[in-house]
Structure formats: C-alpha cells, structure tokens
Design a protein around this motif. Structure first.
Motif, mmCIF file in Angstrom:
data_model
loop_
_atom_site.group_PDB
_atom_site.id
_atom_site.type_symbol
_atom_site.label_atom_id
_atom_site.label_comp_id
_atom_site.label_asym_id
_atom_site.label_seq_id
_atom_site.Cartn_x
_atom_site.Cartn_y
_atom_site.Cartn_z
ATOM 1 N N ALA A 164 11.804 -0.003 -10.024
ATOM 2 C CA ALA A 164 10.754 0.029 -11.047
ATOM 3 C C ALA A 164 9.400 0.388 -10.438
ATOM 4 C CB ALA A 164 10.667 -1.328 -11.741
ATOM 5 N N ARG A 165 9.110 -0.178 -9.265
ATOM 6 C CA ARG A 165 7.804 0.060 -8.646
ATOM 7 C C ARG A 165 7.664 1.500 -8.140
ATOM 8 N NH1 ARG A 165 7.130 -4.274 -10.738
ATOM 9 N NH2 ARG A 165 6.421 -6.217 -9.742
ATOM 10 N N LEU A 166 8.766 2.078 -7.630
ATOM 11 C CA LEU A 166 8.691 3.368 -6.962
ATOM 12 C C LEU A 166 9.237 4.523 -7.788
ATOM 13 C CD1 LEU A 166 9.932 2.220 -3.439
ATOM 14 C CD2 LEU A 166 7.575 2.632 -4.122
ATOM 15 N N GLY A 167 10.224 4.246 -8.637
ATOM 16 C CA GLY A 167 10.941 5.323 -9.316
ATOM 17 C C GLY A 167 12.046 5.857 -8.412
ATOM 18 N N GLN A 168 13.062 6.439 -9.005
ATOM 19 C CA GLN A 168 14.244 6.867 -8.253
ATOM 20 C C GLN A 168 13.935 7.923 -7.192
ATOM 21 O OE1 GLN A 168 17.318 5.716 -8.257
ATOM 22 N NE2 GLN A 168 16.883 4.145 -9.793
ATOM 23 N N GLY A 169 12.904 8.716 -7.389
ATOM 24 C CA GLY A 169 12.631 9.809 -6.467
ATOM 25 C C GLY A 169 11.969 9.409 -5.169
ATOM 26 N N ARG A 170 11.616 8.141 -5.013
ATOM 27 C CA ARG A 170 10.870 7.712 -3.822
ATOM 28 C C ARG A 170 11.606 6.626 -3.046
ATOM 29 N NH1 ARG A 170 5.393 6.196 -6.771
ATOM 30 N NH2 ARG A 170 4.741 5.510 -4.689
ATOM 31 N N LEU A 171 12.933 6.590 -3.150
ATOM 32 C CA LEU A 171 13.708 5.521 -2.524
ATOM 33 C C LEU A 171 14.381 5.927 -1.217
ATOM 34 C CD1 LEU A 171 15.426 4.053 -5.721
ATOM 35 C CD2 LEU A 171 13.447 3.120 -4.497
ATOM 36 N N ALA A 172 14.202 7.171 -0.798
ATOM 37 C CA ALA A 172 14.942 7.652 0.377
ATOM 38 C C ALA A 172 14.620 6.878 1.641
ATOM 39 C CB ALA A 172 14.657 9.139 0.596
ATOM 40 N N TRP A 174 0.842 -1.198 0.000
ATOM 41 C CA TRP A 174 0.000 0.000 0.000
ATOM 42 C C TRP A 174 0.876 1.246 0.000
ATOM 43 C CZ3 TRP A 174 -3.289 1.698 4.807
ATOM 44 C CH2 TRP A 174 -4.141 2.746 4.445
ATOM 45 N N LEU A 175 0.783 2.020 -1.071
ATOM 46 C CA LEU A 175 1.631 3.185 -1.264
ATOM 47 C C LEU A 175 0.838 4.486 -1.162
ATOM 48 C CD1 LEU A 175 3.725 2.006 -4.366
ATOM 49 C CD2 LEU A 175 4.294 1.761 -1.936
ATOM 50 N N LYS A 176 1.537 5.564 -0.818
ATOM 51 C CA LYS A 176 0.900 6.885 -0.755
ATOM 52 C C LYS A 176 0.620 7.433 -2.145
ATOM 53 C CE LYS A 176 2.610 8.419 3.746
ATOM 54 N NZ LYS A 176 3.273 9.501 4.512
ATOM 55 N N GLN A 177 1.487 7.092 -3.097
ATOM 56 C CA GLN A 177 1.315 7.515 -4.479
ATOM 57 C C GLN A 177 1.282 6.275 -5.368
ATOM 58 O OE1 GLN A 177 0.786 10.689 -5.317
ATOM 59 N NE2 GLN A 177 1.002 11.313 -3.157
ATOM 60 N N PRO A 178 0.656 6.327 -6.526
ATOM 61 C CA PRO A 178 0.548 5.138 -7.377
ATOM 62 C C PRO A 178 1.911 4.564 -7.765
ATOM 63 C CG PRO A 178 -0.962 6.838 -8.122
ATOM 64 C CD PRO A 178 -0.086 7.474 -7.085
ATOM 65 N N TYR A 179 1.903 3.304 -8.083
ATOM 66 C CA TYR A 179 3.102 2.627 -8.556
ATOM 67 C C TYR A 179 3.628 3.322 -9.811
ATOM 68 C CZ TYR A 179 2.628 -1.330 -5.378
ATOM 69 O OH TYR A 179 2.581 -2.117 -4.256
ATOM 70 N N ALA A 180 4.941 3.478 -9.859
ATOM 71 C CA ALA A 180 5.545 4.134 -11.017
ATOM 72 C C ALA A 180 5.352 3.321 -12.282
ATOM 73 C CB ALA A 180 7.041 4.359 -10.760
ATOM 74 N N ASP A 181 5.191 1.996 -12.122
ATOM 75 C CA ASP A 181 5.024 1.133 -13.290
ATOM 76 C C ASP A 181 3.606 0.599 -13.430
ATOM 77 O OD1 ASP A 181 5.090 -0.564 -11.129
ATOM 78 O OD2 ASP A 181 6.644 -1.895 -11.918
ATOM 79 N N ASP A 182 2.634 1.228 -12.728
ATOM 80 C CA ASP A 182 1.239 0.803 -12.839
ATOM 81 C C ASP A 182 0.352 1.979 -12.426
ATOM 82 O OD1 ASP A 182 -1.093 -0.586 -13.130
ATOM 83 O OD2 ASP A 182 -0.754 -1.991 -11.484
#
Length: 564
Positions: free
Chosen positions: A426-434, A321-329
């Motif tokens: 892939a699921r999150l994108g580079q900007g959401r890995l912190a 469950w993510l706060k923002q949609p999946y980067a690849d979906d």
C-alpha cells in the motif's frame, strides 16, 4: 525504540526472580548423546554428537560419532538424542525495551481499536495509583483502521490522567488530551525537524499522534524509570530471551542508564546472556566508551561496540524516507532525521575513534544516503570497519551492489517482511517492490547478513524469523509460494545469519556463535531438526535448555516450559 519511551516508574522492587538455575559453573562438562548442528562461516553444515567443555566455559572438543569420550569429567549431560544448535544471536533488538514491554501495557495482541480501548480501560482500572498509563504495541494497520487513532478515542476510556502509548515500531506515539495538555502542545505548535504532529481533520489542532522526533514533545514528560526499574526490566528481558534460545543480542540504542544496568548485572554475576551494545547517539557513545569501544567484559558477556544513528522513521507511520512520495499519501516522502552533512559528520566522529557505525535506514532514500556516505568515506576510514545498515528494508535495486562492494553488514529482521508486506504494498505500490526486504539479492551482492527481531517491535522468537527467512510466508503460510519469493534465502543461510552472522556483525567471531573448539559453549537444546523440519514445525520449536559459557541458564522443566 528505547527503554525510556517505554518506561514507567514501577512500585515493585528489582529484587525478584533470580535467573540462576542449578547447573555446572566453571566445571569440566561433557554434553553427550545429542544430534548437534552447527554452521560454519562458509554456510556449510557440520554435525556432531557431543561437546566437551572446559572449566572456562569454552568448547574443548567437538565429538563425532565413534570418537573416544573423555573420562573423569566433572559433569555429564545425557542429551537423550535431542538436537543441539548454537545459541541464537539476535542482531538487532532493544534489551530493556523487551523488559519494559513485558512490564507495562502491551497492545501488540489487539486486533481492533475497540479491543485496544477495552484493554487500556482494564489496565487503568487495575492500576489506579499510576500517574501515567504507559505502553506500546498498537498498530492501526493490524486493526484495519485505515487511519491513525485519535486523542478523543483515548479520552473515551482514560481521561483522568495522561496516557502515552508507542506504536509497535517505536516511530509514533498516541497521547490522550491530558498528556497533550501537559506537554503544552497546541494548534500553534510547530513540527520539529525530523518529526510530525498529526493534526485533526480540517484544523491545526493536534490529533493525538506524534511521529518520530515529535514524540519527544510528550515522551519528555513521562516519569523516567529508576535504576531498580531498569534492573528489573533487564532481568525480565533476559528471562524472555533465554527461554527463546537467544544467548546473545545486539542492543541498539543503549543509553548511559542502560549501560549502567548492564554493568550492575555483570558485577553481581547476574548477566547471563551476551550483549553487544550500540550507544544511542554520539553523545551516549562518548559518555559510555570515552576514547573508543570498551573491552569485552564479564567473560565476553558485554562490550560497547559502537553507535546507532537514525536516518529516517518507519513505513507504518509514513516516516521512512522515500525517493518518491508514498503511493497512499501523495506529496509525502517521509521524514529524514538529518541532512547529508550531519550524517557524515556523525559517522566521521565515531569512525575517528574506531567505533562501529550502525545506521537505521528503512526507505530507499535513506538507504541511498547511507550507501553514498559509506562510498565517500571508505577511502578515508580504511581497515575492517564493518559498517552496518539496520533494517535496509527498501533499497533501490541499482544500489544493492554497494552492500557487497564495501562489505556492509545488512542487519535485517525477517519477520518484519511477513508483518509488513500488505502495508508495504500500500505504501509503495506494486512497481516499487523490487528492492523490498531483499535478503537474497543483498547476499548475492556479497554482503554479510545478520538477522534479528527488532524486539519488542516483533517477538524475540528466532524460530519464527528462521522460518520466514527461507519461505517468505507468515505463520499462516501466506501468501502461497512466498512474497517476492526470489528473495528467500536457504535454511543454512538463515541459520548462519541468526548465529555466526550476528557474531561477525558485532566483532565477536572467534569468541562465540559457532560451537567450534576454543569458542564459548553457548548452545540450545531443541526438540526438532531445524534443517529438516517443515516451516510450521520450526515455528513450533520447543527450547528445552539454554546454555551460555558452559552453564545452563534455562531449563524448560524447571521454568515451566513456555517460550511465549
């Protein structure tokens, strides 16, 4: 992952493979001429050369070089200069799942869909009498498939009987047409709350993949294992864990049937390792524990500590469950298993009777919900609660401090990071890995770390996890310099999280986990110094002997010597 999902009705008897090894039991023992390493609760290294163990299986004295050795002991083990470490504690695994995975079809070693299909076909041909083909371990990401597999791809190799195969993380299942038809799932079937039926492209027809709560639609039709099947799976799991140097484990999701298997083993003296149990939901918690956590049983080998709750799924099946949609979906934020009120009600029900609460949370929205619930409830349920978050894989960096504020135990699995990193990108994108797999940040916030494997999702091997924890690299030393290297922990922190940290997380500190005077003598003889060896050498560590409560329960020379 639960044993039920992996279970198959075996034709073999549980009366097999005794765990007993000729070794002292209830004897005054001296383990001498060793290079001993232990880590205290402050993360400081202590070295020793001998252990004097009393006839209750507890450490009587930790001996340094030059200390006078006791005379007249019942049993003397000359360690021949080998290295001794505390017994490794896996803070999150599925005990019977490990056993059933070893006894059913295991696809975890397959590198492509074609390889998996070939293995399934071979298994079906070798087991013509089995009404169902059941197994686990598939991973479309590892296969490079770029999509989920389909029922048609299972039908191509087995169409004469139902097939049900769990994804490696236990959060999705793959069924053939026979299984789908038996379950009565059609294009008209609706997705259950907290679950998703994957649909064939361009239609509503089920594709063959069932995510999270939808899995039960097919899994409910799989024959349940008999008590003797569970006992055999427990025996197999113990053998696997002990030969890997794991002397204690937190069993996440214990059913009443699992608990009864643990009790049968304990009653027969066949429970060789220690199990800290977390019931699979509040109903199981009440059934097993009644008015509260159980006492420690069988000389500290078994206790029901609390309950495990699920708040979301996994990244691999896009159920986290993510706060923002999946980067690849686009548009998909995952699958919360319950709403805020339901979560707090279940947590309160457990906390009222002082059951410890452990909550599976992988996505940042799930972790945010858990952290918020603990923040809200901490004033009501005071005292030493040791709230646990299981996995805590993706956390909003702004909320990391809440782990330390409430002393929340971060029960994390280092090898998940090495397995998941490209998929997480892939699921999150580079900007959401912190805040992804943020071991160091959580520790810096003041929260206790407890490391484990999530076996059978990953290998039970604690040395692979230990190497991953302080390098952030996989077995091939990739990526160079480590993935998100700022989240590495030190070797000492990693070893602590795999020993004392696991004991503390399960309210077992003072009983086992440190190799100090008065605690249970649970230790492992290994062939190298884990604090000096290279990561590659640590991954190749050989377990020579495993001891639990002053009794040798594994010897590589007597058992063939292979950990894996």
């Amino acid at each position: 992952m639960t044993a039920d999902r992996l279970a198959y009705v075996f034709s073999c008897s549980a009366a097999a493979l005794a765990l007993g090894i000729a070794a002292p039991a209830a004897a005054d023992t001296l383990v001498d001429n060793v290079q001993g390493i232990t880590i205290d609760e402050d993360g400081k290294v202590d070295r020793f050369t001998g252990l004097w163990i009393d006839d209750d299986g507890k450490v009587k004295l930790v001996l340094k070089r030059g200390d006078q050795r006791p005379s007249g002991v019942d049993y003397l083990l000359d360690g021949k200069g080998q290295f001794v470490i505390p017994g490794m504690i896996d803070a999150h695994a599925h005990v019977l799942g490990v056993g059933f995975a070893a006894l059913t079809l295991d696809l975890s070693d397959t590198a492509s869909l074609a390889e998996a299909q070939a293995k399934i076909a071979t298994y079906a041909a070798e087991n013509p009498g089995r009404r169902w083909i059941v197994g686990t371990g598939w991973n479309q990401e590892k296969w490079g498939l770029g999509r989920f597999p389909t029922a048609a791809e299972l039908d191509a190799v087995v169409s004469d009987r139902p097939v049900w195969l769990e994804r490696v993380d236990g959060h999705a299942g793959w069924a053939n047409s026979a299984a789908i038809n038996l379950a009565g799932v059609t294009a008209a079937s609706k997705d259950p709350a907290g679950g998703r039926i994957e649909r064939a492209s361009g239609s509503r027809a089920p594709s063959g993949i069932f995510v999270d709560e939808a899995m039960s639609m097919v899994a409910a039709k799989v024959p349940r294992p008999r008590p003797e099947d569970r006992d055999l799976a427990l025996q197999e799991a113990q053998e696997i864990m002990l030969r890997n140097g794991v002397t204690a484990v937190a069993d996440m999701g214990t059913s009443i049937e699992d608990w009864q298997s643990f009790r049968r083993a304990g009653d027969k003296g066949a429970l060789k390792m220690r199990i800290m149990s977390y019931a699979g939901g509040v109903d199981a918690m009440e059934l097993i524990g009644g008015p509260g956590p159980s006492p420690w049983l069988y000389n500290d080998r078994l206790r029901l500590n609390g309950v495990k709750l699920y708040l979301d799924g996994a990244l691999g099946s896009r159920g986290a469950w993510l706060k923002q949609p999946y980067a690849d979906d686009a548009g998909n934020v995952g699958l919360p298993s319950m709403n805020s009120s339901q979560l707090r009600n279940l947590m309160s029900r457990a906390a009222l009777d002082k059951f410890q609460v452990a909550i599976h949370a992988i996505g940042d929205a799930a972790n945010s919900e858990v952290l918020g619930a603990i923040e809200d409830m901490s004033g009501t349920y005071e005292g030493d609660r040791r709230w646990r978050v299981e996995h805590a894989q993706i956390v909003d960096p702004a909320e990391l401090a809440l782990f330390g504020k409430h002393g929340i135990i971060a029960s994390m699995q280092p090898v998940h990071q090495t397995s998941d990193r490209t998929m997480a990108e892939a699921r999150l994108g580079q900007g959401r890995l912190a805040g992804a797999y943020a071991w160091n940040s959580i520790a810096d916030a003041g929260a206790p770390l407890a490391f484990g494997s999530d076996a059978p999702v990953e290998s039970i091997d604690p040395f692979a996890g230990l190497a991953a924890a302080f390098t952030r690299t996989d077995a091939a030393s990739q990526p160079f310099g480590g993935w998100q290297p700022q989240e590495r922990v030190t070797r000492e922190q990693a070893l602590t999280a795999f020993t004392y940290g696991g004991a503390f997380a399960g309210f077992a500190e003072g009983r086992f986990g440190r190799l100090v005077e008065g605690e249970r003598a649970d230790f492992v003889l290994v062939d190298r110094d884990l604090l000096l060896a290279s990561p590659e050498e640590i991954r190749a560590t050989q377990v020579l002997q495993t001891w639990v409560g002053g009794e040798r329960v594994y010897d590589s020379e007597e058992k063939g010597g292979s950990r894996r």
